[in-house]
Design a protein around this motif. Structure first.
Motif, PDB file in Angstrom:
ATOM      1  N   SER A  42       5.901  11.491   2.615  1.00  0.00           N
ATOM      2  CA  SER A  42       4.576  11.327   3.205  1.00  0.00           C
ATOM      3  C   SER A  42       4.217  12.530   4.064  1.00  0.00           C
ATOM      4  O   SER A  42       5.091  13.236   4.580  1.00  0.00           O
TER       5      SER A  42
ATOM      6  N   VAL B 227      -3.079  11.173   4.113  1.00  0.00           N
ATOM      7  CA  VAL B 227      -2.474  11.958   3.036  1.00  0.00           C
ATOM      8  C   VAL B 227      -2.715  13.438   3.295  1.00  0.00           C
ATOM      9  O   VAL B 227      -3.476  13.816   4.182  1.00  0.00           O
TER      10      VAL B 227
ATOM     11  N   LYS C 239     -10.196   6.906  -4.829  1.00  0.00           N
ATOM     12  CA  LYS C 239      -9.005   6.218  -5.319  1.00  0.00           C
ATOM     13  C   LYS C 239      -8.236   5.534  -4.199  1.00  0.00           C
ATOM     14  O   LYS C 239      -7.518   4.556  -4.440  1.00  0.00           O
ATOM     15  N   LEU C 240      -8.354   6.037  -2.992  1.00  0.00           N
ATOM     16  CA  LEU C 240      -7.648   5.438  -1.860  1.00  0.00           C
ATOM     17  C   LEU C 240      -8.401   4.237  -1.291  1.00  0.00           C
ATOM     18  O   LEU C 240      -7.792   3.283  -0.809  1.00  0.00           O
TER      19      LEU C 240
ATOM     20  N   LEU D 110      -5.051   5.015   5.627  1.00  0.00           N
ATOM     21  CA  LEU D 110      -4.066   5.823   4.918  1.00  0.00           C
ATOM     22  C   LEU D 110      -4.236   7.273   5.341  1.00  0.00           C
ATOM     23  O   LEU D 110      -5.358   7.734   5.559  1.00  0.00           O
TER      24      LEU D 110
ATOM     25  N   ALA E 199       1.443   7.065   0.610  1.00  0.00           N
ATOM     26  CA  ALA E 199       0.797   7.629   1.795  1.00  0.00           C
ATOM     27  C   ALA E 199       1.286   6.943   3.065  1.00  0.00           C
ATOM     28  O   ALA E 199       1.902   5.874   3.023  1.00  0.00           O
TER      29      ALA E 199
ATOM     30  N   LEU F 168       0.826  -1.206   0.000  1.00  0.00           N
ATOM     31  CA  LEU F 168       0.000   0.000   0.000  1.00  0.00           C
ATOM     32  C   LEU F 168       0.860   1.254   0.000  1.00  0.00           C
ATOM     33  O   LEU F 168       0.580   2.219  -0.727  1.00  0.00           O
ATOM     34  N   HIS F 169       1.878   1.244   0.820  1.00  0.00           N
ATOM     35  CA  HIS F 169       2.754   2.416   0.900  1.00  0.00           C
ATOM     36  C   HIS F 169       3.477   2.644  -0.429  1.00  0.00           C
ATOM     37  O   HIS F 169       3.574   3.788  -0.906  1.00  0.00           O
TER      38      HIS F 169
ATOM     39  N   PRO G 214      -7.695   0.347  -3.183  1.00  0.00           N
ATOM     40  CA  PRO G 214      -6.546  -0.483  -2.772  1.00  0.00           C
ATOM     41  C   PRO G 214      -6.559  -0.788  -1.281  1.00  0.00           C
ATOM     42  O   PRO G 214      -6.097  -1.850  -0.853  1.00  0.00           O
TER      43      PRO G 214
ATOM     44  N   ARG H 193       2.471   1.750  -3.353  1.00  0.00           N
ATOM     45  CA  ARG H 193       1.513   2.116  -4.407  1.00  0.00           C
ATOM     46  C   ARG H 193       0.992   3.532  -4.230  1.00  0.00           C
ATOM     47  O   ARG H 193       0.794   4.242  -5.226  1.00  0.00           O
ATOM     48  N   THR H 194       0.738   3.951  -3.006  1.00  0.00           N
ATOM     49  CA  THR H 194       0.094   5.249  -2.767  1.00  0.00           C
ATOM     50  C   THR H 194       1.047   6.344  -2.313  1.00  0.00           C
ATOM     51  O   THR H 194       0.749   7.526  -2.468  1.00  0.00           O
TER      52      THR H 194
END
Length: 259
Positions: free
Chosen positions: A126, A223, A232-233, A221, A103, A97-98, A236, A100-101
């Protein structure tokens, strides 16, 4: 007299635990006098208990005479199921996840009326956050906290709304009725989000982690609120939480078969 009476009513175990809980995020290293004051015990009692805890390895004495939590407690903490099972299963998915994003990724569980952060992943790019692994934050101000509160019992929600709606920013929800309505929405849509309710400039999105039909944790997450795209968050995040839950079920089943 009242203070002496209170001290006489506390067991040795309670006093020893009060010594350990004198330490905290704002107090990593303490003098003997500070320990006695924070633990609310006489200096002589603190001296005896600190010596015993130091000999056992629960505390360690620094070169300047102050004390810190010892390695023995850290070793024991690593044996807790929340670390050996939940964290171990979740970490690969949190790392993905980290990556990919970009965040901050957080994993939390509920302990009473607080969210306890089991693990977090962050990077140089981040958004700065105040949560820390092993730390605690309110349930109503964070995405993971709202998820955990939304899936708590009615009694827990009622108690929380009656006594724990502290304000942290101008955007923190502190009206019980409004929070209860939001918790219902979280249960219906399957995710929570906050916008600058704990920290100005931050937005958090979180989903439940389910195992055996129960919500056992929350994955979230964090952000920058200026570039937050919740939809979009969530996608995933939901896939990762589902994978963690499935793996927890498999791990539990395997453990039961071995036993």
């Amino acid at each position: 007299m009242a203070g002496n009476s209170r001290q006489s009513g506390r067991s040795v175990t309670e006093r020893a635990l009060s010594v350990l809980t004198a330490f905290g995020p704002d107090a990593h290293r303490l003098s003997l006098t500070e320990i006695a004051r924070r633990a609310e015990i006489p200096l002589a009692t603190a001296h005896r208990l600190v010596g015993e805890l130091e000999n056992w390895g629960a505390l360690q004495r620094e070169s300047d005479g102050r004390y810190a939590i010892g390695l023995r407690l850290w070793e024991l903490g690593l044996l807790a199921p929340v670390h050996t099972c939940l964290r171990g299963v979740a970490m690969p998915h949190m790392q993905q996840l980290h990556e990919r994003t970009g965040a901050n990724v957080q994993l939390a569980v509920r302990d009473g009326l607080q969210a306890v952060y089991v693990e977090k992943l962050t990077g140089r790019r981040s958004t700065p956050i105040i949560s820390r692994s092993g730390g605690r934050l309110p349930l109503h101000t964070t995405g993971v906290g709202k998820v955990l509160l939304a899936h708590a019992s009615r009694e827990v929600v009622q108690e929380y709304c009656a006594h724990h709606l502290s304000r942290h920013t101008p955007y923190t929800i502190v009206e019980p009725g409004r929070l209860v309505r939001e918790l219902g929405g979280i249960r219906r849509r399957g995710f929570a989000w906050t916008t600058e309710e704990m920290t100005l400039g931050s937005c958090s999105v979180a989903v439940p982690v389910c195992s055996g039909g129960e919500v056992v944790a929350a994955l979230g997450l964090v952000v920058d609120s200026a570039r937050a795209e919740v939809a979009k968050l969530v996608r995933p995040l939901s896939r990762a939480a589902e994978s963690v839950g499935d793996r927890l079920v498999e791990t539990t089943r395997t453990t039961a078969e071995v036993e």
